[in-house]
Design a protein around this motif. Structure first.
Motif, short mmCIF file in Angstrom:
data_model
loop_
_atom_site.label_atom_id
_atom_site.label_comp_id
_atom_site.label_asym_id
_atom_site.label_seq_id
_atom_site.Cartn_x
_atom_site.Cartn_y
_atom_site.Cartn_z
N PHE A 358 0.86 -1.19 0.00
CA PHE A 358 0.00 0.00 0.00
C PHE A 358 0.90 1.24 0.00
O PHE A 358 1.03 1.94 1.00
CB PHE A 358 -0.91 -0.03 1.24
CG PHE A 358 -1.98 1.03 1.23
CD1 PHE A 358 -2.96 1.05 0.26
CD2 PHE A 358 -2.03 2.00 2.23
CE1 PHE A 358 -3.96 2.01 0.26
CE2 PHE A 358 -3.02 2.96 2.25
CZ PHE A 358 -3.99 2.98 1.26
N ASP A 359 1.51 1.49 -1.13
CA ASP A 359 2.39 2.65 -1.24
C ASP A 359 2.55 3.01 -2.71
O ASP A 359 2.05 2.33 -3.60
CB ASP A 359 3.76 2.37 -0.60
CG ASP A 359 4.49 1.19 -1.23
OD1 ASP A 359 4.09 0.72 -2.32
OD2 ASP A 359 5.47 0.71 -0.65
N GLY A 360 3.22 4.13 -2.96
CA GLY A 360 3.48 4.56 -4.32
C GLY A 360 2.56 5.66 -4.78
O GLY A 360 1.61 6.06 -4.10
N HIS A 361 2.85 6.16 -5.99
CA HIS A 361 2.13 7.31 -6.53
C HIS A 361 0.64 7.02 -6.69
O HIS A 361 -0.19 7.90 -6.41
CB HIS A 361 2.72 7.71 -7.88
CG HIS A 361 1.96 8.82 -8.55
ND1 HIS A 361 2.11 10.15 -8.20
CD2 HIS A 361 1.00 8.80 -9.52
CE1 HIS A 361 1.30 10.89 -8.94
NE2 HIS A 361 0.62 10.10 -9.75
N LEU A 362 0.29 5.82 -7.15
CA LEU A 362 -1.11 5.53 -7.39
C LEU A 362 -1.91 5.54 -6.09
O LEU A 362 -3.04 6.04 -6.05
CB LEU A 362 -1.26 4.18 -8.09
CG LEU A 362 -2.59 3.96 -8.81
CD1 LEU A 362 -2.72 4.91 -9.99
CD2 LEU A 362 -2.72 2.51 -9.30
N VAL A 363 -1.32 5.00 -5.03
CA VAL A 363 -1.98 5.03 -3.72
C VAL A 363 -2.14 6.47 -3.24
O VAL A 363 -3.18 6.86 -2.71
CB VAL A 363 -1.19 4.20 -2.70
CG1 VAL A 363 -1.70 4.43 -1.28
CG2 VAL A 363 -1.27 2.71 -3.05
N ASP A 364 -1.10 7.28 -3.44
CA ASP A 364 -1.20 8.70 -3.06
C ASP A 364 -2.31 9.40 -3.85
O ASP A 364 -3.04 10.23 -3.29
CB ASP A 364 0.14 9.40 -3.33
CG ASP A 364 1.25 8.94 -2.40
OD1 ASP A 364 0.94 8.37 -1.33
OD2 ASP A 364 2.43 9.14 -2.75
N ALA A 365 -2.46 9.05 -5.12
CA ALA A 365 -3.51 9.66 -5.93
C ALA A 365 -4.89 9.27 -5.44
O ALA A 365 -5.82 10.09 -5.46
CB ALA A 365 -3.33 9.26 -7.40
N MET A 366 -5.05 8.03 -5.00
CA MET A 366 -6.33 7.61 -4.42
C MET A 366 -6.64 8.40 -3.16
O MET A 366 -7.76 8.91 -2.97
CB MET A 366 -6.29 6.11 -4.09
CG MET A 366 -6.18 5.19 -5.27
SD MET A 366 -6.08 3.46 -4.71
CE MET A 366 -5.39 2.68 -6.16
N ASN A 367 -5.67 8.48 -2.27
CA ASN A 367 -5.89 9.18 -1.01
C ASN A 367 -6.18 10.66 -1.25
O ASN A 367 -7.07 11.24 -0.62
CB ASN A 367 -4.69 9.01 -0.09
CG ASN A 367 -4.99 9.41 1.34
OD1 ASN A 367 -5.89 8.87 1.96
ND2 ASN A 367 -4.26 10.40 1.85
N ASP A 368 -5.42 11.28 -2.16
CA ASP A 368 -5.64 12.70 -2.47
C ASP A 368 -7.04 12.93 -3.03
O ASP A 368 -7.70 13.93 -2.70
CB ASP A 368 -4.59 13.19 -3.48
CG ASP A 368 -3.20 13.28 -2.88
OD1 ASP A 368 -3.07 13.22 -1.64
OD2 ASP A 368 -2.23 13.39 -3.66
N ALA A 369 -7.51 12.00 -3.87
CA ALA A 369 -8.84 12.15 -4.46
C ALA A 369 -9.92 12.04 -3.39
O ALA A 369 -10.89 12.82 -3.39
CB ALA A 369 -9.05 11.09 -5.54
N ILE A 370 -9.76 11.10 -2.47
CA ILE A 370 -10.72 10.97 -1.37
C ILE A 370 -10.70 12.22 -0.50
O ILE A 370 -11.77 12.80 -0.20
CB ILE A 370 -10.40 9.72 -0.52
CG1 ILE A 370 -10.72 8.43 -1.28
CG2 ILE A 370 -11.15 9.76 0.82
CD1 ILE A 370 -12.17 8.17 -1.54
N ARG A 371 -9.53 12.65 -0.10
CA ARG A 371 -9.45 13.80 0.81
C ARG A 371 -9.94 15.09 0.18
O ARG A 371 -10.45 15.97 0.88
CB ARG A 371 -8.00 13.97 1.29
CG ARG A 371 -7.49 12.84 2.18
CD ARG A 371 -8.30 12.70 3.45
NE ARG A 371 -8.14 13.82 4.35
CZ ARG A 371 -7.21 13.88 5.30
NH1 ARG A 371 -6.36 12.86 5.47
NH2 ARG A 371 -7.12 14.92 6.08
N ALA A 372 -9.83 15.18 -1.14
CA ALA A 372 -10.32 16.38 -1.83
C ALA A 372 -11.83 16.51 -1.73
O ALA A 372 -12.37 17.62 -1.75
CB ALA A 372 -9.90 16.35 -3.30
N HIS A 373 -12.53 15.39 -1.57
CA HIS A 373 -13.99 15.41 -1.52
C HIS A 373 -14.56 14.97 -0.18
O HIS A 373 -15.77 15.07 0.02
CB HIS A 373 -14.53 14.54 -2.66
CG HIS A 373 -14.18 15.06 -4.02
ND1 HIS A 373 -14.91 16.04 -4.66
CD2 HIS A 373 -13.15 14.77 -4.84
CE1 HIS A 373 -14.35 16.31 -5.83
NE2 HIS A 373 -13.28 15.56 -5.97
#
Length: 444
Positions: A358-373
């Motif tokens: 559970f790491d890397g750019h794709l995981v960060d993109a998922m978390n960022d998308a959730i936190r944005a909304h």
């Protein structure tokens, strides 16, 4: 950036997808609807300018659709596969309060077979693929959209066939997202507030459907018999079905439990007494989480005999086995000890377990998308007790995740909706998921 047209379309697209009866019985002779549904999906994509490829995966009517949205010219990043299956498990209309293939929109939900497994994600992906093409968006990496057949029967005539016979369709793909993940779990914090954990699938148990067979001499039901095939299979089934496999704390499950402990202030871990019971505090999802703490072997079918007064020569049973990553050899050893020497086993279907970090750019993109909304949201890894088409794509070295974001009502028993009666998805969850998934695709 919010795609108004995508959110305007998504509910109708999900409803339309549900209206295609794509019931997968597991028997190719009686499975239906995939071709018609896949060609309709292709039409929706071609309408906005995509070039699609329709592929039948080994049998007539097993329809799959592929298309690509190019990334930046000269980019060296691998492509991202976004995969959706179009088939669903059968549904008996008389058991439902709405017709299972009505796609009815009422009481704030879209109803019907496939609403959460997985025509909800299908509608979101289709709406966003159309929107990105209309807007001329160049995503940060090439996107490969795949709408697939036969997932509900292990992908034999879907993803597994495509990986073996058409690996060119996945050329350049390094990562993938599909079901079952991204949905919210609301938990109470010690300070009286709530937190929403969005469960991202990073692992799946292996799937092994096993047949047990015993054979003995046939004879009259009134005679004495030293061996009886029915008895031997029944005893083996009883030993297997009542056996409790050891608790094994995999990386994905340990990380989920650590996050759950952090948010709730309660202790969830390998040393928690009766951990499965303790997990019931988090609601219906505990059935999935609890099933990822151990291997399971659940008897599902028994077959023997043809007349009340005839001892049959052969008796059979089928057992649904789900095995944790790294446990297959030890699992089989235990099964052989349980069934004994007079019962033989064979695998009807076997698909390996899968796990990634559970790491890397794709995981960060998922978390960022959730936190944005959802500023109260947090992505956490978890293991799915079932299986998805990710098992096939992993054979190509593709790193796979489950991420179909939905913000769910805290009291909704989401796990019970999968393959359940009155399957439905909240309209608000679809709108939320579409916004989150768009953010993700624009930054993946």
């Amino acid at each position: 950036m919010t795609s108004q047209r995508a959110t305007d379309e998504v509910v109708d697209l999900v409803s339309r997808l549900i209206q295609f009866d794509t019931s997968n019985t597991g028997d190719p002779a009686t499975t239906r609807g995939e071709e018609e549904c896949a060609k309709w999906v292709a039409q929706q994509l071609e309408e906005v300018g995509y070039v699609t490829e329709y592929v039948e995966s080994g049998r007539p009517g097993r329809g799959n659709v592929f298309t690509r949205l190019p990334g930046p010219e000269g980019s060296e990043r691998g492509a991202l596969l976004i995969h959706v299956h179009l088939d669903v498990v059968p549904a008996a209309a008389e058991d439902w309060s709405v017709h299972p293939f009505s796609g009815a929109v009422r009481d704030g939900y879209v109803w019907g077979r496939g609403a959460v497994d997985m025509k909800d994600m299908g509608g979101m992906v289709l709406a966003l693929a159309r929107e990105l093409k209309r807007d001329g968006v160049v995503p940060p990496r090439e996107l490969v959209f795949a709408f697939l057949a036969d997932e509900e029967a292990g992908g034999t005539w879907g993803s597994q066939w495509l990986v073996e016979h058409r690996p060119d369709l996945f050329e350049g793909v390094t990562e993938a997202v599909g079901e079952v993940g991204g949905f919210s779990l609301t938990v109470d914090r010690p300070d009286g507030e709530v937190a929403r954990l969005y469960l991202v699938e990073t692992a799946e148990k292996g799937l092994s459907w096993m047949r047990l067979t015993a054979e003995a001499q046939a004879g009259h039901g009134s005679f004495l018999h030293a061996r009886n095939a029915v008895t031997e299979v029944a005893q083996a089934v009883s030993r297997v079905g009542t056996h409790q496999f050891p608790l094994v704390m995999t990386e994905s499950v340990a990380a989920f439990l650590a996050a759950l402990s952090e948010e709730t202030g309660l202790e969830y871990g390998a040393d928690t007494p009766d951990l499965e019971t303790a997990l019931e505090k988090i609601g219906g999802i505990s059935r999935i989480i609890g099933a990822t703490l151990r291997d399971t072997a659940n008897p599902t079918m028994l077959t023997a005999g043809y007349k009340a007064n005839v001892i049959p020569q052969k008796a059979e049973a089928v057992i649904d086995c789900r095995v944790l990553p790294g446990r297959q050899a030890e699992f089989e050893k235990t099964i052989d000890e349980l069934i004994g020497p007079n019962v033989r086993r064979e695998w009807i279907t076997h698909l390996d377990a899968y796990e990634t970090d559970f790491d890397g750019h794709l995981v960060d993109a998922m978390n960022d998308a959730i936190r944005a909304h959802d500023p109260q949201g947090r992505t956490v890894p978890y293991m799915l007790s079932g299986g998805t088409d990710a098992k096939a794509f992993a054979k190509l070295g593709i790193r796979c995740f489950g991420f179909a974001p939905l913000q769910l009502p805290p009291d909704l028993d989401f796990a019970a909706l999968f393959h359940g009666v009155d399957e439905r998805v909240p309209v608000d969850a679809l709108l939320f998921g579409t916004r989150v998934f768009e953010h993700f695709l624009r930054n993946c």
